[in-house]
Design an enzyme around this catalytic site. Structure first.
Site, PDB file in Angstrom:
ATOM      1  N   ASN A   1     -34.820  -5.410   8.457  1.00 14.97           N
ATOM      2  CA  ASN A   1     -35.198  -4.472   9.529  1.00 14.97           C
ATOM      3  C   ASN A   1     -35.324  -3.056   8.977  1.00 14.97           C
ATOM      4  O   ASN A   1     -34.347  -2.532   8.389  1.00 14.97           O
ATOM      5  CB  ASN A   1     -34.138  -4.470  10.631  1.00 14.97           C
ATOM      6  CG  ASN A   1     -33.954  -5.850  11.235  1.00 14.97           C
ATOM      7  OD1 ASN A   1     -34.933  -6.535  11.531  1.00 14.97           O
ATOM      8  ND2 ASN A   1     -32.718  -6.283  11.379  1.00 14.97           N
TER       9      ASN A   1
ATOM     10  N   LYS B   1     -21.402  -9.038  -7.969  1.00 16.85           N
ATOM     11  CA  LYS B   1     -21.218  -8.119  -6.838  1.00 16.85           C
ATOM     12  C   LYS B   1     -22.264  -7.008  -6.863  1.00 16.85           C
ATOM     13  O   LYS B   1     -22.908  -6.703  -5.859  1.00 16.85           O
ATOM     14  CB  LYS B   1     -19.810  -7.506  -6.906  1.00 16.85           C
ATOM     15  CG  LYS B   1     -19.548  -6.427  -5.873  1.00 16.85           C
ATOM     16  CD  LYS B   1     -19.530  -6.960  -4.466  1.00 16.85           C
ATOM     17  CE  LYS B   1     -19.217  -5.842  -3.487  1.00 16.85           C
ATOM     18  NZ  LYS B   1     -19.210  -6.308  -2.097  1.00 16.85           N
TER      19      LYS B   1
ATOM     20  N   CYS C   1     -20.714   1.326   0.657  1.00 14.16           N
ATOM     21  CA  CYS C   1     -20.900   0.425  -0.493  1.00 14.16           C
ATOM     22  C   CYS C   1     -22.254   0.449  -1.181  1.00 14.16           C
ATOM     23  O   CYS C   1     -22.321   0.605  -2.401  1.00 14.16           O
ATOM     24  CB  CYS C   1     -20.573  -1.003  -0.044  1.00 14.16           C
ATOM     25  SG  CYS C   1     -18.889  -1.187   0.527  1.00 14.16           S
TER      26      CYS C   1
ATOM     27  N   ARG D   1     -19.042  -7.639   5.226  1.00 17.85           N
ATOM     28  CA  ARG D   1     -19.810  -6.576   5.884  1.00 17.85           C
ATOM     29  C   ARG D   1     -18.982  -5.965   7.001  1.00 17.85           C
ATOM     30  O   ARG D   1     -18.305  -6.707   7.746  1.00 17.85           O
ATOM     31  CB  ARG D   1     -21.088  -7.161   6.508  1.00 17.85           C
ATOM     32  CG  ARG D   1     -22.175  -7.556   5.548  1.00 17.85           C
ATOM     33  CD  ARG D   1     -23.185  -8.444   6.247  1.00 17.85           C
ATOM     34  NE  ARG D   1     -22.566  -9.705   6.697  1.00 17.85           N
ATOM     35  CZ  ARG D   1     -23.190 -10.582   7.484  1.00 17.85           C
ATOM     36  NH1 ARG D   1     -24.399 -10.330   7.933  1.00 17.85           N
ATOM     37  NH2 ARG D   1     -22.571 -11.713   7.819  1.00 17.85           N
ATOM     38  N   GLU D   2     -19.037  -4.649   7.152  1.00 16.81           N
ATOM     39  CA  GLU D   2     -18.342  -4.035   8.294  1.00 16.81           C
ATOM     40  C   GLU D   2     -18.953  -4.553   9.589  1.00 16.81           C
ATOM     41  O   GLU D   2     -20.163  -4.667   9.716  1.00 16.81           O
ATOM     42  CB  GLU D   2     -18.459  -2.512   8.236  1.00 16.81           C
ATOM     43  CG  GLU D   2     -17.581  -1.917   7.162  1.00 16.81           C
ATOM     44  CD  GLU D   2     -17.333  -0.429   7.385  1.00 16.81           C
ATOM     45  OE1 GLU D   2     -17.218   0.284   6.382  1.00 16.81           O
ATOM     46  OE2 GLU D   2     -17.273   0.007   8.544  1.00 16.81           O
TER      47      GLU D   2
ATOM     48  N   ARG E   1     -19.006   6.945   6.958  1.00 18.16           N
ATOM     49  CA  ARG E   1     -19.186   7.153   5.510  1.00 18.16           C
ATOM     50  C   ARG E   1     -20.647   6.959   5.110  1.00 18.16           C
ATOM     51  O   ARG E   1     -21.247   5.934   5.416  1.00 18.16           O
ATOM     52  CB  ARG E   1     -18.269   6.208   4.714  1.00 18.16           C
ATOM     53  CG  ARG E   1     -16.789   6.582   4.782  1.00 18.16           C
ATOM     54  CD  ARG E   1     -15.921   5.585   4.070  1.00 18.16           C
ATOM     55  NE  ARG E   1     -15.865   4.298   4.780  1.00 18.16           N
ATOM     56  CZ  ARG E   1     -15.187   3.243   4.324  1.00 18.16           C
ATOM     57  NH1 ARG E   1     -14.554   3.308   3.174  1.00 18.16           N
ATOM     58  NH2 ARG E   1     -15.156   2.119   5.036  1.00 18.16           N
TER      59      ARG E   1
ATOM     60  N   GLY F   1     -26.961   3.210   4.746  1.00 18.53           N
ATOM     61  CA  GLY F   1     -25.776   4.061   4.581  1.00 18.53           C
ATOM     62  C   GLY F   1     -24.566   3.188   4.331  1.00 18.53           C
ATOM     63  O   GLY F   1     -24.700   2.048   3.891  1.00 18.53           O
TER      64      GLY F   1
ATOM     65  N   ASP G   1       0.855  -1.198   0.000  1.00 17.83           N
ATOM     66  CA  ASP G   1       0.000   0.000   0.000  1.00 17.83           C
ATOM     67  C   ASP G   1       0.882   1.235   0.000  1.00 17.83           C
ATOM     68  O   ASP G   1       2.027   1.192   0.468  1.00 17.83           O
ATOM     69  CB  ASP G   1      -0.895   0.001   1.262  1.00 17.83           C
ATOM     70  CG  ASP G   1      -2.110   0.902   1.106  1.00 17.83           C
ATOM     71  OD1 ASP G   1      -3.229   0.374   0.980  1.00 17.83           O
ATOM     72  OD2 ASP G   1      -1.919   2.130   1.087  1.00 17.83           O
TER      73      ASP G   1
HETATM   74  C1  UDX Z   1     -22.686  -4.157   2.604  1.00 12.22           C
HETATM   75  C2  UDX Z   1     -23.061  -5.568   2.164  1.00 12.22           C
HETATM   76  O1  UDX Z   1     -23.837  -6.192   3.182  1.00 12.22           O
HETATM   77  C3  UDX Z   1     -21.780  -6.391   1.949  1.00 12.22           C
HETATM   78  O2  UDX Z   1     -22.110  -7.681   1.469  1.00 12.22           O
HETATM   79  C4  UDX Z   1     -20.909  -5.683   0.924  1.00 12.22           C
HETATM   80  O3  UDX Z   1     -19.698  -6.405   0.709  1.00 12.22           O
HETATM   81  C5  UDX Z   1     -20.575  -4.278   1.406  1.00 12.22           C
HETATM   82  O4  UDX Z   1     -21.791  -3.538   1.651  1.00 12.22           O
HETATM   83  P1  UDX Z   1     -21.967  -2.952   4.832  1.00 12.22           P
HETATM   84  O5  UDX Z   1     -22.066  -1.720   4.015  1.00 12.22           O
HETATM   85  O6  UDX Z   1     -20.806  -3.174   5.714  1.00 12.22           O
HETATM   86  O7  UDX Z   1     -22.051  -4.254   3.843  1.00 12.22           O
HETATM   87  O8  UDX Z   1     -23.220  -2.943   5.779  1.00 12.22           O
HETATM   88  P2  UDX Z   1     -24.605  -3.697   5.906  1.00 12.22           P
HETATM   89  O9  UDX Z   1     -24.556  -4.495   7.155  1.00 12.22           O
HETATM   90  O10 UDX Z   1     -25.005  -4.360   4.655  1.00 12.22           O
HETATM   91  O11 UDX Z   1     -25.598  -2.436   6.160  1.00 12.22           O
HETATM   92  C6  UDX Z   1     -25.724  -1.470   5.156  1.00 12.22           C
HETATM   93  C7  UDX Z   1     -26.765  -0.445   5.618  1.00 12.22           C
HETATM   94  O12 UDX Z   1     -28.053  -1.057   5.669  1.00 12.22           O
HETATM   95  C8  UDX Z   1     -26.486   0.098   7.023  1.00 12.22           C
HETATM   96  O13 UDX Z   1     -26.793   1.477   7.058  1.00 12.22           O
HETATM   97  C9  UDX Z   1     -27.459  -0.690   7.898  1.00 12.22           C
HETATM   98  O14 UDX Z   1     -27.847   0.012   9.059  1.00 12.22           O
HETATM   99  C10 UDX Z   1     -28.638  -0.864   6.958  1.00 12.22           C
HETATM  100  N1  UDX Z   1     -29.468  -2.040   7.291  1.00 12.22           N
HETATM  101  C11 UDX Z   1     -28.917  -3.292   7.231  1.00 12.22           C
HETATM  102  C12 UDX Z   1     -30.803  -1.845   7.631  1.00 12.22           C
HETATM  103  O15 UDX Z   1     -31.285  -0.719   7.680  1.00 12.22           O
HETATM  104  N2  UDX Z   1     -31.566  -2.939   7.920  1.00 12.22           N
HETATM  105  C13 UDX Z   1     -31.058  -4.201   7.881  1.00 12.22           C
HETATM  106  O16 UDX Z   1     -31.823  -5.143   8.168  1.00 12.22           O
HETATM  107  C14 UDX Z   1     -29.695  -4.384   7.533  1.00 12.22           C
END
Ligand code: UDX
Length: 448
Positions: free
Chosen positions: A253, A206, A262, A156-157, A329, A259, A31
């Protein structure tokens, strides 16, 4: 196997590099960020992900991972080169490919034997083909051979280590048997389906996955609003949906909108490159439009509770885009603060278990508090934005007693609405029947 990870201190690159090293490969993460590289070689992580430090210690103990700023050395000493650099959204809604091009040219200049270049970054369909041309055009030794494959990630984060070590599937898009066999060997440790296909289909997987997840969320957010408006209870509606194996209850949910770095980025990028091939993207556009409505609805709920916006105090619980992370973010809480300010609310208190500075110009417009009660003190409306367990288990009586007016807006439905109403709150959930709201007439200040 010997593996290089380009973009190796970013979120995906680091989890991937450390994960592969922990299952027996020899990994070099490269990096440009010297500070992060230096820290990582001391065993210090630039991000927090549950279980990652334990994996890093395990990999370092086996001398299975090193970190370098030299892409050249990483490429020269590896058989597989994983490209995990960022492809952020540019102002047109497209994926910014500048880091990809830079990585490909650096790889091309250092190919000293057959290499498989695995593109893990989220990239528009057709990128692998483009990468083959870029590398061929920049090869210093024309006798050296390589193949480019697509290898998308689904991390997922907050659960990235688990998602990496126990994936639902591995997806690889390859144009040569030799490259495919090397990728199968790379992932031979993992007990899950290995799904191979052509490069373009793999790149599309993806976008299809993230767009589906975003659509699922906009869908349930819309059903939640409708449920609340007709007197149904979204929690019961989901309870009645989830046993259908075609639907399930996970990732369903309602909330303040999706947000994070991704989902929106990937939906916008998919819309953008789809339109260039004249495909209709009306559903995807609606997914994004619906997501924006969530914040408008929260502000409307605040407006219903408060008459004197100028003197009202509003408190927001949760600043990151979801619980168990400090990642701001594309956070709905930031959109909400901006919307409240635009609507004349200028006394906004915020509390987040981890985030203590919004690192954005709006930080000057909020008051950071040190606890739930501190944020709720003297406030007229309390808004729950993230589903921290800490918020779910809040002492309702204690919070109620410090507030000036009893309005609580639970965008995640993490509280028990009956208990909240019994405590004296006017509970406003997300798709939950709500009691009639008698507006609070704030006492006119004597100095008015
Ligand atoms: C997402 C995808 O899940 C993952 O597969 C991809 O590789 C990257 O983007 P991430 O952005 O880390 O992962 O978060 P995620 O857990 O998917 O949540 C995304 C958003 O949706 C968050 O703001 C979360 O609060 C919201 N969310 C998630 C809901 O509002 N309800 C849910 O039931 C799940």
């Amino acid at each position: 196997m010997k593996v290089a990870v380009i973009g190796g201190t970013g979120y995906v690159g680091l989890v991937t590099g450390i994960g592969l090293a922990s299952v027996g490969h020899n990994v070099i993460c490269a990096d440009i960020d010297e500070g992060k590289i230096c820290d990582l070689n001391k065993g210090i992580l630039p991000i927090y992900e549950k279980g990652l430090i334990k994996l890093l210690k395990k990999a370092r103990k086996k001398n299975a991972i090193t970190f370098t700023t030299s892409v050249a050395s990483a490429v020269k000493s590896s058989n597989i080169i994983i490209v995990a650099v960022g492809t952020p959204e540019n102002r047109y809604g497209d994926a910014d490919m500048s880091q990809i091009f830079k990585a490909l040219k650096a790889i091309a200049a250092n190919i000293n034997s057959y290499k498989v270049i695995a593109v893990k970054s989220t990239v528009p369909v057709g990128t692998c083909e483009m990468a083959e041309s870029v590398i061929s055009d920049n090869l210093t030794d024309m006798n050296k051979h390589f193949d480019v494959v697509s290898n998308p990630e689904f991390l997922r984060e907050g659960s990235a280590v688990k998602d990496f070590l126990y994936p639902d599937r591995i997806v690889v898009g390859a144009s040569s048997t030799r490259a495919l066999e090397m990728m199968q060997k790379l992932y031979s440790y993992f007990d899950c389906p290995f799904v191979s296909m052509d490069q373009k289909s793999s790149e599309m997987v993806k976008y299809a996955c993230n767009s589906y997840l975003a659509a699922r969320l906009s869908f349930i957010n819309e059903i939640s609003e409708i449920s609340g408006s007709v007197g149904a209870d979204i929690k019961m509606v989901i309870e009645g949906m989830k046993y259908d194996e075609r639907i399930g209850g996970h990732y369903l949910n309602p909330g303040p909108g999706f947000g994070g770095p991704c989902l929106s980025k990937d939906v916008k990028s998919l819309i953008s490159f789809s339109r260039r091939s004249n495909a209709d993207t009306s559903v995807l556009s609606a997914v994004l439009a619906r997501n924006k409505i969530q914040i408008d609805n929260i502000v409307s709920n605040v407006d219903e509770c408060i008459t004197d916006r100028k003197n009202a105090k509003v408190a927001i619980l949760g600043l990151s885009f979801k619980a168990n992370t400090d990642d701001m973010r594309n956070s709905p809480s930031i959109w909400l603060v901006k919307a409240l300010i635009d609507n004349g609310y200028d006394n906004i208190r915020v509390y987040d278990p981890i985030v203590k500075n919004i690192k954005h110009r709006i930080n000057d417009f909020v008051i950071h508090c040190n606890s739930i009660e501190d944020a709720a003190r003297d406030c007229d409306c309390l808004i729950i934005m993230t589903e921290w367990t800490h918020f779910k288990n809040m002492e309702l009586d204690a919070v109620y007693n410090v507030m000036s007016s009893p309005y609580i807006i639970d965008t995640r439905n993490i509280l028990d609405s009956n208990k909240a109403n019994e405590t004296g709150f006017v509970y406003i959930g997300n798709g939950i029947r709500k009691k009639a709201i008698e507006k609070t007439i704030l006492p006119t200040s004597v100095n008015a």
